[in-house]
Write a protein that holds these residues in place. Structure first.
Motif, PDB file in Angstrom:
ATOM      1  N   GLY A 206      -9.101  44.167  26.606  1.00 31.95           N
ATOM      2  CA  GLY A 206      -8.716  45.019  25.491  1.00 31.95           C
ATOM      3  C   GLY A 206      -8.128  46.357  25.885  1.00 31.95           C
ATOM      4  N   VAL A 207      -7.621  46.459  27.140  1.00 29.77           N
ATOM      5  CA  VAL A 207      -7.057  47.728  27.612  1.00 29.77           C
ATOM      6  C   VAL A 207      -5.534  47.670  27.603  1.00 29.77           C
ATOM      7  CG1 VAL A 207      -9.097  48.122  29.038  1.00 29.77           C
ATOM      8  CG2 VAL A 207      -7.064  47.088  30.074  1.00 29.77           C
ATOM      9  N   HIS A 208      -4.907  48.822  27.654  1.00 29.70           N
ATOM     10  CA  HIS A 208      -3.451  48.895  27.710  1.00 29.70           C
ATOM     11  C   HIS A 208      -2.968  48.500  29.094  1.00 29.70           C
ATOM     12  CE1 HIS A 208      -3.408  50.810  23.788  1.00 29.70           C
ATOM     13  NE2 HIS A 208      -4.390  51.587  24.214  1.00 29.70           N
ATOM     14  N   PHE A 209      -1.697  48.093  29.178  1.00 30.05           N
ATOM     15  CA  PHE A 209      -1.179  47.571  30.436  1.00 30.05           C
ATOM     16  C   PHE A 209       0.165  48.195  30.784  1.00 30.05           C
ATOM     17  CE2 PHE A 209       1.244  44.438  32.965  1.00 30.05           C
ATOM     18  CZ  PHE A 209       0.365  44.268  34.031  1.00 30.05           C
ATOM     19  N   LEU A 210       0.308  48.556  32.053  1.00 30.33           N
ATOM     20  CA  LEU A 210       1.579  49.012  32.600  1.00 30.33           C
ATOM     21  C   LEU A 210       1.940  48.102  33.760  1.00 30.33           C
ATOM     22  CD1 LEU A 210       3.846  51.206  32.772  1.00 30.33           C
ATOM     23  CD2 LEU A 210       2.408  52.354  34.465  1.00 30.33           C
ATOM     24  N   GLY A 211       3.110  47.486  33.684  1.00 27.34           N
ATOM     25  CA  GLY A 211       3.542  46.573  34.735  1.00 27.34           C
ATOM     26  C   GLY A 211       4.340  47.287  35.805  1.00 27.34           C
TER      27      GLY A 211
END
Length: 248
Positions: A206-211
């Motif tokens: 449920g966390v935000h993601f940066l690729g």
């Protein structure tokens, strides 16, 4: 237009979303191999996967691997799939330790990811809580971080693979361990990873993601996994600039 320029233009096209993604982060979870360093810079992960096959063959166990595993470039996939078929066996314990030793041998030749060190130090100095959630051995991570004098930015929040190999990413197990240890809220936590399995684990936690994608192949895999173009960067310099307040 080179890959890096193209990727940065995709980000700046939706600069406000990207800026918000960075600014809302009170806790940041890093994958290790990729966003922090290229662990097998002197000895590719594909070669490690091939060496796994050789290691098994030398023990008369070449038939343990499926065709897909024999052609895999991912040694963690090989390890987890063998473990799924032979849970709790001495074979799996020995194979996991063998992989850990390969990782440890790779540390002296690991290539730091550009801008990773200053990004980590800047976030840490700003009071952002940091952790590592990785499929690599936590022993490997600690040795690398100590060599870069970064261990104080993370310790004790380093979560690597355990003997419960079914809990490797994309399972969100290690991300959830980190959230609990940090006392972090999922909606103010950012995961930085470079693979679809990192993205899937972030979704599960449920966390935000940066690729982070250092080439077009990685970028395409992330896009196909559903990562928004504006949340994929080809250089951590873009993230560092945003953290320092220098993003456009």
């Amino acid at each position: 237009m080179n890959f890096e320029t193209k990727a940065i233009e995709l980000v700046t096209g939706e600069a406000e979303k990207f800026k918000e993604l960075i600014e809302r982060a009170r806790c940041v979870l890093f994958d290790f191999d990729g966003p922090i360093c290229q662990l097998f810079a002197g000895h590719s992960a594909k070669v490690i996967a091939e060496d796994q096959e050789t290691w098994l063959a030398a023990r008369g166990l070449a038939g343990v691997l499926t065709e897909g595993e024999r052609t895999s470039r991912d040694p963690h996939r090989v390890l987890s799939e063998v473990a799924a078929r032979h849970p709790g066996s001495d074979l799996v314990t020995e194979l996991e330790e063998w992989l850990t030793q390969q990782e440890l041998k790779a540390v002296p030749r690991a290539m730091p990811t550009a801008y990773a060190d200053p990004l980590i130090r800047t976030w840490s100095a700003m009071g952002v809580r940091l952790a590592i959630a990785t499929n690599n051995s936590d022993r490997t991570v600690r040795v690398y971080l100590e060599s870069r004098r970064l261990i104080g930015c993370f310790a004790p929040n380093i979560y690597g693979r355990t003997q419960e190999l079914h809990l490797l990413k994309p399972n969100p197990y290690n991300l959830k361990r980190a959230l609990r240890a940090l006392g972090a809220a999922a909606d103010t936590t950012l995961m930085i990873g470079d693979t679809p399995s990192d993205h899937e684990a972030a979704q599960g936690a449920g966390v935000h993601f940066l690729g982070y994608a250092r080439n077009e192949e990685q970028q395409q895999l992330l896009l196909e996994a559903g990562v928004a173009p504006w949340s994929i960067v080809s250089s951590l310099e873009t993230v560092l600039a945003a953290v320092r307040g220098g993003a456009a």
